[in-house]
Motif scaffolding. Sequence first.
Motif, PDB file in Angstrom:
ATOM      1  N   ALA A   1       0.831  -1.206   0.000  1.00 36.16           N
ATOM      2  CA  ALA A   1       0.000   0.000   0.000  1.00 36.16           C
ATOM      3  C   ALA A   1       0.862   1.252   0.000  1.00 36.16           C
ATOM      4  O   ALA A   1       0.576   2.228  -0.713  1.00 36.16           O
ATOM      5  N   ILE A   2       1.942   1.229   0.775  1.00 35.20           N
ATOM      6  CA  ILE A   2       2.843   2.389   0.844  1.00 35.20           C
ATOM      7  C   ILE A   2       3.549   2.605  -0.496  1.00 35.20           C
ATOM      8  O   ILE A   2       3.608   3.721  -1.014  1.00 35.20           O
ATOM      9  N   VAL A   3       4.077   1.523  -1.059  1.00 37.31           N
ATOM     10  CA  VAL A   3       4.802   1.619  -2.330  1.00 37.31           C
ATOM     11  C   VAL A   3       3.872   2.044  -3.470  1.00 37.31           C
ATOM     12  O   VAL A   3       4.284   2.742  -4.406  1.00 37.31           O
ATOM     13  N   SER A   4       2.617   1.658  -3.371  1.00 32.03           N
ATOM     14  CA  SER A   4       1.671   1.966  -4.451  1.00 32.03           C
ATOM     15  C   SER A   4       1.395   3.466  -4.586  1.00 32.03           C
ATOM     16  O   SER A   4       0.986   3.916  -5.661  1.00 32.03           O
ATOM     17  N   VAL A   5       1.629   4.235  -3.524  1.00 30.48           N
ATOM     18  CA  VAL A   5       1.358   5.677  -3.577  1.00 30.48           C
ATOM     19  C   VAL A   5       2.248   6.381  -4.605  1.00 30.48           C
ATOM     20  O   VAL A   5       1.743   7.004  -5.542  1.00 30.48           O
ATOM     21  N   PRO A   6       3.588   6.287  -4.487  1.00 33.73           N
ATOM     22  CA  PRO A   6       4.419   6.944  -5.501  1.00 33.73           C
ATOM     23  C   PRO A   6       4.299   6.291  -6.879  1.00 33.73           C
ATOM     24  O   PRO A   6       4.349   6.982  -7.906  1.00 33.73           O
ATOM     25  N   VAL A   7       4.120   4.966  -6.916  1.00 34.51           N
ATOM     26  CA  VAL A   7       4.010   4.272  -8.201  1.00 34.51           C
ATOM     27  C   VAL A   7       2.756   4.718  -8.955  1.00 34.51           C
ATOM     28  O   VAL A   7       2.765   4.853 -10.185  1.00 34.51           O
ATOM     29  N   SER A   8       1.687   4.971  -8.223  1.00 37.18           N
ATOM     30  CA  SER A   8       0.430   5.368  -8.859  1.00 37.18           C
ATOM     31  C   SER A   8       0.542   6.711  -9.570  1.00 37.18           C
ATOM     32  O   SER A   8      -0.274   7.025 -10.445  1.00 37.18           O
ATOM     33  N   ARG A   9       1.546   7.497  -9.219  1.00 35.68           N
ATOM     34  CA  ARG A   9       1.715   8.823  -9.811  1.00 35.68           C
ATOM     35  C   ARG A   9       2.532   8.802 -11.102  1.00 35.68           C
ATOM     36  O   ARG A   9       2.736   9.839 -11.731  1.00 35.68           O
ATOM     37  N   ILE A  10       2.979   7.630 -11.479  1.00 34.25           N
ATOM     38  CA  ILE A  10       3.682   7.499 -12.762  1.00 34.25           C
ATOM     39  C   ILE A  10       2.670   7.689 -13.882  1.00 34.25           C
ATOM     40  O   ILE A  10       1.630   7.012 -13.907  1.00 34.25           O
ATOM     41  N   PRO A  11       2.905   8.592 -14.803  1.00 32.98           N
ATOM     42  CA  PRO A  11       1.944   8.893 -15.871  1.00 32.98           C
ATOM     43  C   PRO A  11       1.504   7.668 -16.670  1.00 32.98           C
ATOM     44  O   PRO A  11       0.361   7.584 -17.140  1.00 32.98           O
ATOM     45  N   TYR A  12       2.404   6.700 -16.842  1.00 31.90           N
ATOM     46  CA  TYR A  12       2.094   5.523 -17.648  1.00 31.90           C
ATOM     47  C   TYR A  12       0.976   4.687 -17.022  1.00 31.90           C
ATOM     48  O   TYR A  12       0.247   3.972 -17.722  1.00 31.90           O
ATOM     49  N   VAL A  13       0.836   4.758 -15.697  1.00 35.57           N
ATOM     50  CA  VAL A  13      -0.182   3.988 -14.998  1.00 35.57           C
ATOM     51  C   VAL A  13      -1.523   4.711 -15.123  1.00 35.57           C
ATOM     52  O   VAL A  13      -1.901   5.539 -14.288  1.00 35.57           O
ATOM     53  N   GLU A  14      -2.246   4.425 -16.172  1.00 28.80           N
ATOM     54  CA  GLU A  14      -3.524   5.064 -16.455  1.00 28.80           C
ATOM     55  C   GLU A  14      -4.526   4.023 -16.934  1.00 28.80           C
ATOM     56  O   GLU A  14      -4.153   2.961 -17.460  1.00 28.80           O
ATOM     57  N   LYS A  15      -5.786   4.334 -16.778  1.00 27.11           N
ATOM     58  CA  LYS A  15      -6.836   3.430 -17.263  1.00 27.11           C
ATOM     59  C   LYS A  15      -6.837   3.383 -18.792  1.00 27.11           C
ATOM     60  O   LYS A  15      -6.672   4.406 -19.452  1.00 27.11           O
ATOM     61  N   ASN A  16      -6.965   2.177 -19.328  1.00 26.13           N
ATOM     62  CA  ASN A  16      -6.974   2.007 -20.775  1.00 26.13           C
ATOM     63  C   ASN A  16      -8.274   1.346 -21.222  1.00 26.13           C
ATOM     64  O   ASN A  16      -8.937   0.699 -20.464  1.00 26.13           O
TER      65      ASN A  16
END
Length: 217
Positions: A202-217
Amino acid sequence: MNKKTKRLTTSAIMIAIAITIAVICGFIPFLNLPFGGGFTIASMLPIVLISYMYGIKWGLLTGLSYSVLQMIISFGTVQAFFLPNDDNYMGSVGAAIAICLLDYIVAYTVLGLGGVFRNTVKNKTLAIVLGVILALSLRYITHIISGYIFFGAWAEWFFSQDGFYGTFGDTVLNTFTGKGLSWFYSIFYNGLYMVPEIIITAIVSVPVSRIPYVEKN
């Protein structure tokens, strides 16, 4: 690259990342428990991200693929469940198959539900964090059920070990008996690695979620 090819390629890369992290963590002593099991540094996050990016149907398929790979890399452990001369033999082929289904197929496939909040929670980071907590909690529950059914008989032995006896273990054995002890053992033991796993992911997912590539497709 068309959308289908991109989805397949991205999913394959994410599964490879997940497997690589899990394998590396398997060689780190303090991440592994003495009686089996262990936690990783967010190895399951890539599967949750795939579910967020492409939806839970594709996420569940990715989780299923990941579960099969987990069984392959854990072949020694899985094989032991079927071998009558091994200490980990489960008593019958049926029981061994049931453990494989619960502790591998179901436990890792449910990670594909990590994208369930992608269309109901507007904030991307919150949607992914909630997805992580839900998906990994479902995996934890699956292990609890499996542990109760197939490993509950080891509860008294476990809490009688030197690290427990006379303190916490003594209290547990005086408080719980029978099925209650089996349930407590499964919740406690699986929680030793799943609770840290949930928190870390859960902690690691916070900064990772802000990567632009991680978007709904």
